[in-house]
Write a protein that holds these residues in place. Structure first.
Motif, PDB file in Angstrom:
ATOM      1  N   HIS A  21       0.788  -1.290   0.027  1.00  0.00           N
ATOM      2  CA  HIS A  21       0.160  -0.085  -0.105  1.00  0.00           C
ATOM      3  C   HIS A  21       0.912   1.202  -0.075  1.00  0.00           C
ATOM      4  CE1 HIS A  21      -3.874  -1.648   0.240  1.00  0.00           C
ATOM      5  NE2 HIS A  21      -3.311  -2.674   0.861  1.00  0.00           N
ATOM      6  N   ALA A  22       2.149   1.080   0.343  1.00  0.00           N
ATOM      7  CA  ALA A  22       2.953   2.162   0.286  1.00  0.00           C
ATOM      8  C   ALA A  22       2.820   2.973  -1.261  1.00  0.00           C
ATOM      9  CB  ALA A  22       4.203   2.072   0.787  1.00  0.00           C
ATOM     10  N   GLN A  23       2.749   2.042  -2.141  1.00  0.00           N
ATOM     11  CA  GLN A  23       2.798   2.596  -3.552  1.00  0.00           C
ATOM     12  C   GLN A  23       1.538   3.257  -3.961  1.00  0.00           C
ATOM     13  OE1 GLN A  23       3.596  -1.122  -5.703  1.00  0.00           O
ATOM     14  NE2 GLN A  23       5.642  -1.175  -5.083  1.00  0.00           N
ATOM     15  N   GLY A  24       0.228   3.186  -3.137  1.00  0.00           N
ATOM     16  CA  GLY A  24      -1.089   3.536  -3.686  1.00  0.00           C
ATOM     17  C   GLY A  24      -1.080   5.116  -2.954  1.00  0.00           C
ATOM     18  N   ALA A  25      -0.264   5.705  -2.327  1.00  0.00           N
ATOM     19  CA  ALA A  25      -0.143   7.030  -1.853  1.00  0.00           C
ATOM     20  C   ALA A  25       1.119   7.840  -2.057  1.00  0.00           C
ATOM     21  CB  ALA A  25      -0.696   6.857  -0.528  1.00  0.00           C
ATOM     22  N   ASP A  26       1.030   9.050  -2.302  1.00  0.00           N
ATOM     23  CA  ASP A  26       2.020   9.815  -2.004  1.00  0.00           C
ATOM     24  C   ASP A  26       1.975  11.065  -1.013  1.00  0.00           C
ATOM     25  OD1 ASP A  26       3.350   8.938  -4.561  1.00  0.00           O
ATOM     26  OD2 ASP A  26       1.841  10.047  -5.498  1.00  0.00           O
ATOM     27  N   TYR A  27       2.981  11.295  -0.458  1.00  0.00           N
ATOM     28  CA  TYR A  27       2.947  12.561   0.613  1.00  0.00           C
ATOM     29  C   TYR A  27       2.250  13.721   0.171  1.00  0.00           C
ATOM     30  CZ  TYR A  27       6.179   9.608   3.343  1.00  0.00           C
ATOM     31  OH  TYR A  27       7.168   8.630   3.781  1.00  0.00           O
ATOM     32  N   THR A  28       1.614  14.381   1.076  1.00  0.00           N
ATOM     33  CA  THR A  28       0.865  15.457   0.778  1.00  0.00           C
ATOM     34  C   THR A  28       1.831  16.617   0.420  1.00  0.00           C
ATOM     35  OG1 THR A  28      -0.862  17.146   1.419  1.00  0.00           O
ATOM     36  CG2 THR A  28       0.712  16.181   2.951  1.00  0.00           C
ATOM     37  N   THR A  29       1.499  17.659  -0.594  1.00  0.00           N
ATOM     38  CA  THR A  29       2.142  18.752  -0.794  1.00  0.00           C
ATOM     39  C   THR A  29       1.481  19.854   0.197  1.00  0.00           C
ATOM     40  OG1 THR A  29       0.745  19.416  -2.409  1.00  0.00           O
ATOM     41  CG2 THR A  29       2.822  18.009  -3.094  1.00  0.00           C
ATOM     42  N   ASP A  30       0.575  19.508   0.823  1.00  0.00           N
ATOM     43  CA  ASP A  30       0.099  20.677   1.659  1.00  0.00           C
ATOM     44  C   ASP A  30       1.017  20.823   2.953  1.00  0.00           C
ATOM     45  OD1 ASP A  30      -2.215  20.216   0.442  1.00  0.00           O
ATOM     46  OD2 ASP A  30      -3.477  19.236   2.070  1.00  0.00           O
ATOM     47  N   SER A  31       1.221  22.245   3.009  1.00  0.00           N
ATOM     48  CA  SER A  31       2.146  22.742   4.064  1.00  0.00           C
ATOM     49  C   SER A  31       1.528  22.549   5.390  1.00  0.00           C
ATOM     50  CB  SER A  31       2.384  24.273   3.835  1.00  0.00           C
ATOM     51  OG  SER A  31       1.239  24.962   4.056  1.00  0.00           O
ATOM     52  N   LEU A  32       2.429  22.442   6.619  1.00  0.00           N
ATOM     53  CA  LEU A  32       1.717  22.218   7.993  1.00  0.00           C
ATOM     54  C   LEU A  32       0.989  23.477   8.165  1.00  0.00           C
ATOM     55  CD1 LEU A  32       4.766  20.589   9.857  1.00  0.00           C
ATOM     56  CD2 LEU A  32       3.015  19.436   8.794  1.00  0.00           C
ATOM     57  N   ASP A  33       1.337  24.685   7.747  1.00  0.00           N
ATOM     58  CA  ASP A  33       0.271  25.672   7.979  1.00  0.00           C
ATOM     59  C   ASP A  33      -1.159  25.312   7.570  1.00  0.00           C
ATOM     60  OD1 ASP A  33       2.185  27.170   9.516  1.00  0.00           O
ATOM     61  OD2 ASP A  33       2.872  28.376   7.509  1.00  0.00           O
ATOM     62  N   VAL A  34      -1.014  24.739   6.320  1.00  0.00           N
ATOM     63  CA  VAL A  34      -2.335  24.342   5.748  1.00  0.00           C
ATOM     64  C   VAL A  34      -2.966  23.368   6.728  1.00  0.00           C
ATOM     65  CG1 VAL A  34      -3.470  23.467   3.642  1.00  0.00           C
ATOM     66  CG2 VAL A  34      -1.623  25.450   3.224  1.00  0.00           C
ATOM     67  N   VAL A  35      -2.164  22.492   6.894  1.00  0.00           N
ATOM     68  CA  VAL A  35      -2.848  21.133   7.709  1.00  0.00           C
ATOM     69  C   VAL A  35      -3.437  21.920   8.987  1.00  0.00           C
ATOM     70  CG1 VAL A  35      -2.321  19.429   8.926  1.00  0.00           C
ATOM     71  CG2 VAL A  35      -1.248  19.571   6.709  1.00  0.00           C
ATOM     72  N   LYS A  36      -2.495  22.701   9.638  1.00  0.00           N
ATOM     73  CA  LYS A  36      -3.070  23.215  11.124  1.00  0.00           C
ATOM     74  C   LYS A  36      -4.470  23.926  10.619  1.00  0.00           C
ATOM     75  CE  LYS A  36       1.271  24.625  13.101  1.00  0.00           C
ATOM     76  NZ  LYS A  36       1.989  25.762  13.375  1.00  0.00           N
ATOM     77  N   GLN A  37      -4.541  24.862   9.613  1.00  0.00           N
ATOM     78  CA  GLN A  37      -5.680  25.776   9.163  1.00  0.00           C
ATOM     79  C   GLN A  37      -6.766  24.616   9.167  1.00  0.00           C
ATOM     80  OE1 GLN A  37      -5.149  28.490   6.241  1.00  0.00           O
ATOM     81  NE2 GLN A  37      -7.310  28.971   6.157  1.00  0.00           N
TER      82      GLN A  37
END
Length: 133
Positions: A21-37
């Motif tokens: 399943h590691a092949q089925g997803a990519d790390y997000t490009t959302d910044s940690l500021d966006v994640v917090k928001q």
């Protein structure tokens, strides 16, 4: 060994060990500021996929614990849907990023908008995410 190299080696090792399943997803490009928001606005949920013992030593306030091992070995789609809402973005995180990526692959298979974080728990704390014990 720097964090990026270590994370890359862990991911490669897990993929070769049958961690498909590691092949089925990519790390997000959302910044940690966006994640917090997104989390503050209740548009997203932070899901900690570390083990219970790691969680017990400290976790991000407001995060939900869904250990990757449980996702891998026994949580059915119905079990997951009882715990995680489908109407929010799911940001997964762990200690160094490998389990986050694997969990994201499983959750994507269940139809979630999941965005795995490459940053681990300590990185989130350094970036100002509030800690709960």
């Amino acid at each position: 060994m720097n964090l990026v190299v270590r994370n890359s080696l862990v991911i490669v090792a897990l993929v070769f060990a049958g961690f498909g399943h590691a092949q089925g997803a990519d790390y997000t490009t959302d910044s940690l500021d966006v994640v917090k928001q997104q989390v503050q606005e209740k548009k997203a949920l932070l899901v900690d996929v570390r083990d219970q013992a790691e969680w017990d030593r400290g976790h991000v306030e407001g995060a939900l614990l869904v250990p990757f091992r449980k996702l891998q070995k026994g949580m059915t789609q119905a079990d997951v849907e009882r715990v995680l809402p489908k109407n929010q973005i799911i940001y997964t995180h762990c200690a160094v990023g490998a389990r986050s990526l694997g969990a994201a692959g499983l959750l994507k298979d269940y139809g979630y908008d999941v965005r795995p974080l490459q940053q681990g728990y300590k990185d989130l704390v350094k970036e100002g995410f509030p800690v709960s014990k």
